[in-house]
Design an enzyme around this catalytic site. Structure first.
Site: not given
Ligand code: ADP
Length: 191
Positions: A14, A89, A128, A134, A146
């Site tokens: 996204k 969300r 990632r 992160r 998640r």
């Protein structure tokens, strides 16, 4: 103004695609994840409130998130539209967004769902995590949580907009440029 929700599980792409849409169409890009991370980095009251939820891979409470989103939307004046990335969300967030737009005589034009297989998502997020810095990408359990939260709390948002005949599906597997082309084709029909 055109209002598009770019939708999909964590790792669907996204953020990458939303930035391209922002540049191609002169849209305001609102990434709730980015806004939270900015606030955490700068140790604001909002950042302090959100941090523990994000680190565990849970959702930040709706009241906090909706208030923040409403503030961000005020920056859209000179833009052709808004691309929402990571919001709504939950069903409550979707209803709040519909109400906010309704007050301005605006509406969501489409929810574009980027479809990607779970195994690919986990691989992408782990990859990632090597460079993103992160915390929520660094731990496979948090990543799984998640994705789980996506199925239990977020996927209903897709149904909410499907009921309004606004759901558009795009295959999110392939190279970045190919996916951008697929998205552009859909967006060109909306503007
Ligand atoms: P990803 O799509 O990879 O999960 P995001 O940057 O969109 O990354 O979101 C990171 C985290 O920020 C989420 O796991 C969640 O804790 C929080 N967050 C982002 N958007 C929302 C939202 N709309 N409602 C609640 N929490 C959110």
């Amino acid at each position: 103004m055109t209002h598009i929700i770019l939708f999909g599980p964590p790792g669907a792409g996204k953020g990458t695609q939303a930035e391209r849409i922002r540049d191609n169409y002169n849209f305001l890009h609102i990434s709730t994840g980015d806004v939270f991370r900015y606030n955490i980095k700068n140790e604001t009251a909002l950042g302090k409130r959100a941090k523990s939820f994000i680190d565990r891979g849970e959702l930040v409470p709706d009241d906090v998130t909706i208030k923040m989103l409403a503030g961000e939307m005020r920056q859209a004046d000179d833009k052709n539209g808004i691309i929402f990335d990571g919001f709504p969300r939950t069903k409550a967030q979707a209803k709040a967004l519909d109400d906010l737009l309704n007050e301005q005589n605006e509406k969501i034009d489409a929810l574009i769902s980027l479809d990607v297989d779970d195994n690919i998502l986990i691989e992408r997020l782990k990859e990632r995590g090597k460079t993103s810095g992160r915390k929520d990408d660094a731990d496979e359990n948090v990543i799984r949580n998640r994705i789980q939260v996506y199925y239990t709390e977020t996927e209903v948002v897709k149904e909410h907009y499907n009921e309004q005949n606004k759901l558009q599906k795009v295959d999110g597997v392939g190279d970045i440029e190919a996916i951008t082309k697929r998205l552009n084709k859909v967006i060109d029909q909306l503007i």
